[in-house]
Design a protein around this motif. Sequence first.
Motif, PDB file in Angstrom:
ATOM      1  N   PHE A 176       0.864  -1.183   0.000  1.00 57.96           N
ATOM      2  CA  PHE A 176       0.000   0.000   0.000  1.00 57.96           C
ATOM      3  C   PHE A 176       0.898   1.230   0.000  1.00 57.96           C
ATOM      4  N   TYR A 177       0.650   2.130  -0.957  1.00 61.77           N
ATOM      5  CA  TYR A 177       1.532   3.280  -1.158  1.00 61.77           C
ATOM      6  C   TYR A 177       0.926   4.565  -0.619  1.00 61.77           C
ATOM      7  N   GLU A 178       1.797   5.392  -0.045  1.00 63.95           N
ATOM      8  CA  GLU A 178       1.453   6.764   0.283  1.00 63.95           C
ATOM      9  C   GLU A 178       2.515   7.673  -0.337  1.00 63.95           C
ATOM     10  N   PHE A 179       2.112   8.911  -0.616  1.00 60.93           N
ATOM     11  CA  PHE A 179       2.995   9.837  -1.315  1.00 60.93           C
ATOM     12  C   PHE A 179       2.966  11.193  -0.604  1.00 60.93           C
ATOM     13  N   ILE A 180       4.149  11.665  -0.205  1.00 57.92           N
ATOM     14  CA  ILE A 180       4.265  12.948   0.491  1.00 57.92           C
ATOM     15  C   ILE A 180       4.931  13.945  -0.442  1.00 57.92           C
ATOM     16  N   PRO A 181       4.289  15.090  -0.724  1.00 57.04           N
ATOM     17  CA  PRO A 181       4.984  16.111  -1.516  1.00 57.04           C
ATOM     18  C   PRO A 181       6.338  16.426  -0.882  1.00 57.04           C
ATOM     19  N   VAL A 182       7.385  16.418  -1.697  1.00 60.13           N
ATOM     20  CA  VAL A 182       8.747  16.513  -1.162  1.00 60.13           C
ATOM     21  C   VAL A 182       8.941  17.732  -0.271  1.00 60.13           C
ATOM     22  N   GLU A 183       8.334  18.857  -0.652  1.00 60.70           N
ATOM     23  CA  GLU A 183       8.543  20.080   0.132  1.00 60.70           C
ATOM     24  C   GLU A 183       7.904  19.995   1.519  1.00 60.70           C
ATOM     25  N   GLU A 184       7.036  18.985   1.743  1.00 58.98           N
ATOM     26  CA  GLU A 184       6.409  18.816   3.053  1.00 58.98           C
ATOM     27  C   GLU A 184       7.046  17.701   3.877  1.00 58.98           C
ATOM     28  N   TYR A 185       8.014  17.005   3.289  1.00 65.85           N
ATOM     29  CA  TYR A 185       8.481  15.764   3.905  1.00 65.85           C
ATOM     30  C   TYR A 185       8.952  15.961   5.346  1.00 65.85           C
ATOM     31  N   PHE A 186       9.653  17.048   5.617  1.00 68.03           N
ATOM     32  CA  PHE A 186      10.207  17.250   6.956  1.00 68.03           C
ATOM     33  C   PHE A 186       9.262  18.015   7.884  1.00 68.03           C
ATOM     34  N   ASN A 187       8.026  18.262   7.425  1.00 61.78           N
ATOM     35  CA  ASN A 187       7.022  18.883   8.297  1.00 61.78           C
ATOM     36  C   ASN A 187       6.591  17.900   9.379  1.00 61.78           C
ATOM     37  N   GLU A 188       6.063  18.430  10.461  1.00 59.97           N
ATOM     38  CA  GLU A 188       5.614  17.566  11.556  1.00 59.97           C
ATOM     39  C   GLU A 188       4.446  16.687  11.136  1.00 59.97           C
ATOM     40  N   ASN A 189       3.509  17.249  10.364  1.00 56.64           N
ATOM     41  CA  ASN A 189       2.354  16.480   9.877  1.00 56.64           C
ATOM     42  C   ASN A 189       2.209  16.680   8.371  1.00 56.64           C
ATOM     43  N   PRO A 190       3.033  16.019   7.582  1.00 57.56           N
ATOM     44  CA  PRO A 190       2.974  16.216   6.139  1.00 57.56           C
ATOM     45  C   PRO A 190       1.718  15.609   5.526  1.00 57.56           C
ATOM     46  N   THR A 191       1.318  16.123   4.403  1.00 59.52           N
ATOM     47  CA  THR A 191       0.201  15.556   3.651  1.00 59.52           C
ATOM     48  C   THR A 191       0.589  14.169   3.156  1.00 59.52           C
ATOM     49  N   VAL A 251       4.970  15.931 -10.184  1.00 54.99           N
ATOM     50  CA  VAL A 251       5.188  16.432  -8.831  1.00 54.99           C
ATOM     51  C   VAL A 251       6.115  15.443  -8.132  1.00 54.99           C
ATOM     52  N   ASN A 252       7.121  15.951  -7.451  1.00 57.21           N
ATOM     53  CA  ASN A 252       8.024  15.068  -6.716  1.00 57.21           C
ATOM     54  C   ASN A 252       7.402  14.652  -5.388  1.00 57.21           C
ATOM     55  N   TYR A 253       7.322  13.340  -5.177  1.00 57.57           N
ATOM     56  CA  TYR A 253       6.778  12.791  -3.940  1.00 57.57           C
ATOM     57  C   TYR A 253       7.801  11.884  -3.264  1.00 57.57           C
ATOM     58  N   ALA A 254       7.836  11.929  -1.944  1.00 56.72           N
ATOM     59  CA  ALA A 254       8.563  10.921  -1.181  1.00 56.72           C
ATOM     60  C   ALA A 254       7.686   9.678  -1.099  1.00 56.72           C
ATOM     61  N   LEU A 255       8.275   8.521  -1.363  1.00 55.09           N
ATOM     62  CA  LEU A 255       7.514   7.273  -1.395  1.00 55.09           C
ATOM     63  C   LEU A 255       7.494   6.627  -0.012  1.00 55.09           C
ATOM     64  N   VAL A 256       6.281   6.307   0.457  1.00 52.53           N
ATOM     65  CA  VAL A 256       6.062   5.689   1.764  1.00 52.53           C
ATOM     66  C   VAL A 256       5.249   4.422   1.538  1.00 52.53           C
ATOM     67  N   ILE A 257       5.635   3.327   2.191  1.00 54.18           N
ATOM     68  CA  ILE A 257       4.933   2.059   1.951  1.00 54.18           C
ATOM     69  C   ILE A 257       4.503   1.387   3.249  1.00 54.18           C
ATOM     70  N   SER A 258       3.425   0.624   3.143  1.00 59.35           N
ATOM     71  CA  SER A 258       3.008  -0.345   4.158  1.00 59.35           C
ATOM     72  C   SER A 258       2.779  -1.650   3.396  1.00 59.35           C
ATOM     73  N   SER A 259       3.202  -2.782   3.987  1.00 56.47           N
ATOM     74  CA  SER A 259       3.195  -3.983   3.147  1.00 56.47           C
ATOM     75  C   SER A 259       3.036  -5.260   3.952  1.00 56.47           C
ATOM     76  N   ASN A 260       2.846  -6.352   3.199  1.00 58.89           N
ATOM     77  CA  ASN A 260       2.759  -7.673   3.813  1.00 58.89           C
ATOM     78  C   ASN A 260       4.131  -8.224   4.200  1.00 58.89           C
ATOM     79  N   ALA A 261       5.142  -7.364   4.149  1.00 58.74           N
ATOM     80  CA  ALA A 261       6.437  -7.705   4.767  1.00 58.74           C
ATOM     81  C   ALA A 261       6.469  -7.202   6.208  1.00 58.74           C
ATOM     82  N   GLY A 262       5.419  -6.478   6.619  1.00 54.78           N
ATOM     83  CA  GLY A 262       5.369  -5.935   7.966  1.00 54.78           C
ATOM     84  C   GLY A 262       6.016  -4.570   8.088  1.00 54.78           C
ATOM     85  N   LEU A 263       6.055  -3.833   6.998  1.00 51.79           N
ATOM     86  CA  LEU A 263       6.540  -2.446   7.025  1.00 51.79           C
ATOM     87  C   LEU A 263       5.332  -1.526   7.075  1.00 51.79           C
ATOM     88  N   TRP A 264       5.376  -0.520   7.947  1.00 46.31           N
ATOM     89  CA  TRP A 264       4.187   0.316   8.180  1.00 46.31           C
ATOM     90  C   TRP A 264       4.547   1.797   8.112  1.00 46.31           C
TER      91      TRP A 264
END
Length: 499
Positions: free
Chosen positions: A298-313, A324-337
């Motif tokens: 399961f993928y989530e995408f954070i706009p790069v300019e918000e990545y270091f914010n306390e509560n990024p989109t 648009v540049n996004y930081a890639l965030v994943i949750s998966s059946n490998a147990g990454l959240w």
Amino acid sequence: MGVKALLSKPFAAYIHKKHQRWIENPVEAQEAVFQNILQKAQQTAFGRDHRFASIRTHADFVKAVPVRDYEGLSTYFNFIKAGERDVMWPGKPLYLAKTSGTTSGTKYIPITRDSISNHINGARDALLAYVYETGRSKFLDGKMIFLSGSPELEEVGGIKTGRLSGIANHHVPGYLRTNQLPTYQTNCIEDWESKLDQIIEETIDQDMTLISGIPPWVQMYFDKLMRQTGKQIKDIFPNFSLFVYGGVNFEPYRKKMFESIGKQVDSIELFPASEGFFAYQNQQTDKGLLLLLDSGIFYEFIPVEEYFNENPTRLTIGQVEPNVNYALVISSNAGLWSYSIGDTVKFTSVKPYKLIVSGRIKHYISAFGEHVIAEEVEAAMQRTMDKYISVELVEFTVAPYVSQDKGQSYHEWLVEFSRPPQDLSAFEKELNAQLQKLNTYYDDLITGNILSDLKIRPLPLGTFRNYMKSQGKLGGQNKVPRLSNDRSLAEGLLRVASS
């Protein structure tokens, strides 16, 4: 045409049809993955700590599970390494993929019985997509080389542990194993130079049709083959027709590699990582990589300019936009959240969802507020080389040079040329102009006389190779960072160059 090549075509058509279901219903596919992995992990330590049983929506998930990197999740990873069960996924992982870390040192990424198919099928389906699109399958009857890490595994906490490429080596389908080179024994050689000599001995007289690996290490293989035989690759391997790669941008290496080969061959780009197999190129005419939306991630995408914010989109697949540049965030059946893998991506298409890897969150230069990223320095170099077609390079990286005098600081490009420009000053000027076009902040700093124009520091042939060797990172899946915000890599290279 052999049996493998013949049977691959109906199988490729079957896989294509199967994939069309999630390609045409991307939001629904991701929601199904989201609900499935949450439900399965409810009774794990992580699931109980983060109240998975009460999560119904992505908004609930965002409130319950913050974005973290490996260091942020290290408490859970340490429990897994100690042999604990049901930590982040039911049971114990099937493997731990060992990869180089930063502040954490070596990282151990879990691969579970549920997630191993993502790694194996992702690579398989990339080849089948190529067969389906082009109709070309004869390469499956020849020999294939996968330049990878050692398949020898150790144990950590009772879990088999090794490099991802070595783990994957144990899961090569039986119908391909007879085609695979080098041998298991050669793949187990740890010293890259000794291993390369043995790979050449085993492959030089074989009918190589597919070659796969990270471009700079494949180029080293080609260089050694050409020195030994005095021939181009097309004359050594006349049926070589497909190059498969991932891990770095191919463009800076493309020109020299195809000159070494002596002909154009098709290529497939992959986006694999220890954390998962995310995407592959499914069309020869499109450099975008098809994002796998029905593969346990399961993928989530954070706009790069918000990545270091306390509560990024945190956006889901239906909310992203092209270019648009996004930081890639994943949750998966490998147990990454809500795990930040450190890569940034940019969508080239949303029908279907295709992307390119644009850089690394931690790989940038912003010593003066310019925030230059890998995508920009690579594009600037490529555009410059397009104008100086005789120039060839082996490798390069960029670092800031900070002076106490106004207007005297600059970006230093440490470049190893295999064929340098005749007029380095003109090449520098063009490179600087291209970077100004690509990054408005950099342009402002140049025109405002805050920064001087960039400077190229040519390095002797072999510098990058010798530096990587000195760091114990020669060959395999190791990559040179394209740029950094400090001078540690630059100073290391300069020490090697002067020794």
